[in-house]
Each structure stands twice: as C-alpha cells, then as structure tokens.
Design a protein around this motif. Structure first.
Motif, PDB file in Angstrom:
ATOM      1  N   LEU A  59      -6.205   3.807  14.006  1.00  0.00           N
ATOM      2  CA  LEU A  59      -6.152   3.714  12.548  1.00  0.00           C
ATOM      3  C   LEU A  59      -7.388   4.333  11.902  1.00  0.00           C
ATOM      4  O   LEU A  59      -7.315   4.890  10.805  1.00  0.00           O
ATOM      5  N   ALA A  60      -8.524   4.249  12.573  1.00  0.00           N
ATOM      6  CA  ALA A  60      -9.732   4.923  12.075  1.00  0.00           C
ATOM      7  C   ALA A  60      -9.539   6.432  12.187  1.00  0.00           C
ATOM      8  O   ALA A  60      -9.881   7.185  11.261  1.00  0.00           O
ATOM      9  N   LEU A 119       8.011   7.618  11.890  1.00  0.00           N
ATOM     10  CA  LEU A 119       7.519   7.141  13.191  1.00  0.00           C
ATOM     11  C   LEU A 119       6.499   6.016  13.017  1.00  0.00           C
ATOM     12  O   LEU A 119       6.366   5.159  13.886  1.00  0.00           O
ATOM     13  N   ARG A 120       5.816   6.014  11.874  1.00  0.00           N
ATOM     14  CA  ARG A 120       4.882   4.906  11.601  1.00  0.00           C
ATOM     15  C   ARG A 120       5.651   3.591  11.423  1.00  0.00           C
ATOM     16  O   ARG A 120       5.180   2.533  11.826  1.00  0.00           O
ATOM     17  N   GLN A 179       0.825   0.291  -2.005  1.00  0.00           N
ATOM     18  CA  GLN A 179       0.562  -0.926  -2.782  1.00  0.00           C
ATOM     19  C   GLN A 179       0.068  -2.072  -1.892  1.00  0.00           C
ATOM     20  O   GLN A 179      -0.506  -3.039  -2.377  1.00  0.00           O
ATOM     21  N   ALA A 180       0.295  -1.972  -0.601  1.00  0.00           N
ATOM     22  CA  ALA A 180      -0.132  -3.026   0.333  1.00  0.00           C
ATOM     23  C   ALA A 180      -1.577  -2.845   0.795  1.00  0.00           C
ATOM     24  O   ALA A 180      -2.102  -3.691   1.518  1.00  0.00           O
ATOM     25  N   GLU A 181      -2.225  -1.759   0.357  1.00  0.00           N
ATOM     26  CA  GLU A 181      -3.579  -1.457   0.852  1.00  0.00           C
ATOM     27  C   GLU A 181      -4.582  -2.557   0.548  1.00  0.00           C
ATOM     28  O   GLU A 181      -5.394  -2.905   1.409  1.00  0.00           O
ATOM     29  N   LEU A 199      -0.877  -0.997   9.061  1.00  0.00           N
ATOM     30  CA  LEU A 199       0.220  -0.095   9.425  1.00  0.00           C
ATOM     31  C   LEU A 199       1.216   0.022   8.277  1.00  0.00           C
ATOM     32  O   LEU A 199       1.669   1.119   7.939  1.00  0.00           O
ATOM     33  N   LEU A 200       1.540  -1.095   7.669  1.00  0.00           N
ATOM     34  CA  LEU A 200       2.479  -1.114   6.543  1.00  0.00           C
ATOM     35  C   LEU A 200       1.919  -0.317   5.360  1.00  0.00           C
ATOM     36  O   LEU A 200       2.638   0.456   4.723  1.00  0.00           O
TER      37      LEU A 200
END
Length: 189
Positions: free
Chosen positions: A86-87, A35-36, A152-154, A145-146
């Motif tokens: 997101l928090a 769902l994300r 790895q995208a953090e 979001l990704l």
C-alpha cells in the motif's frame, strides 16, 4: 499416534492465509481498480481466517506447536507485507506512513523480544489489547484497500490506521515494560 500438524484444519487455514498474501499483493500492485476489489475480498477472507483458525483449534481441540508458531507469523506477514504494498502504490499518505512504520516496527520488534526471552523464565502472554490491536490493524488495512476505489472512505481509513498505530505502540510498550527488568538486569540476582 498423533496427527501430522500439517493436516490439522486450523493449520491448513493458517497456511492458506500466508499463501493468500501473494495474490492479494499482486492484485493491489496491478493498479487495476477491479482487481483491487478482488484483492479486498481475498484480504477480508484471509483476515477473517485469523478468527476461524483459532475458533476451530479450540472447538475441535486441534492445538499444535506448529499452529501456535504459524498463527502470529501469518498475521504479521499479512499486515506488514500489505502495508509495504500500500505504501508502494501510494495508498498511504505521507502522514499515514507514521502509524504504518510504527506498526511494522512493533510487529518486528516484539516477536524478536519474545524469541530472545524464550530461553528465560520471562513469559509475555498475549494481552486482550494485543488481540484487539490485530483486529483493528486488519480492519484499517481493509478500509485502506476500500479507499483505493472509494475516495470518500479515505478519512475513515486514515483514522483507523492511526488508531491501530496508537494501540500497536501501547501494546509494544506494555510488552517492553514487562520484559524490562530482565533486559536491564534489574531484579536479577
């Protein structure tokens, strides 16, 4: 006879962007990775609609006071509410809350400043940097979001958020500086 501004295509797109916030946030808060992904797709469509509604308003000469009011509100709602979600779900690290709070602060303070100055001769036009600020904020939130599904995208997401935070503060300072003579009484006769 003037057309009802609710039925102008750019305004319909802007209203849809506002309404899209509800399912985006619900999908993010579900905690489900699949769902994300859906939330990310909806978010990218909503974020891209910011460019589309402006483009169509110019191309079709469909300007309205309603659109001029709703468009920046839609952007700020999308950014601020998504930051809160997101928090809440832990997607933002403790340090990432610094630019997140800076963004929320500026996105609340500057419209309040504009509203206050609305009854005066002081005009705070939207700068080119402020337009880039919105774009970088939207891209940073897409990256966050990704990163919820691709760890790895953090680092990229965090760097984009910090860049958005810095540019957000710069544009906020620019607007405050431009309005300061009126707010402080300096230069008034």
């Amino acid at each position: 006879m003037a057309q009802n501004p609710l039925f102008l295509v750019p305004n319909i797109i802007t209203i849809a962007r506002i309404l899209a916030i509800i399912p985006i946030v619900a999908l993010v808060m579900s905690g489900d990775p699949t769902l994300r992904w859906v939330a990310l797709v909806l978010y990218v469509v909503a974020a891209a609609s910011d460019w589309l509604d402006g483009y169509l308003a110019r191309a079709w000469n469909q300007y309205s006071d309603l659109g001029r009011m709703l468009d920046p509100i839609a952007d700020k709602l999308l950014v601020n509410i998504l930051i809160a979600a997101l928090a809440w779900d832990g997607s933002l690290s403790g340090l990432d809350m610094i630019p997140a709070i800076a963004i929320i602060f500026r996105e609340t303070f500057i419209p309040g400043l504009r509203e206050f100055l609305g009854n005066t001769a002081v005009v705070l036009p939207v700068s080119q940097l402020a337009k880039w600020k919105t774009t970088i904020q939207l891209v940073a939130l897409a990256a966050i979001l990704l990163a919820g599904n691709i760890p790895q995208a953090e680092i990229v997401a965090s760097l984009l958020l910090w860049a958005a935070g810095v540019i957000t503060l710069i544009t906020g300072w620019n607007y405050l500086s431009a309005s300061w003579p009126h707010l402080s009484g300096i230069g008034k006769k």
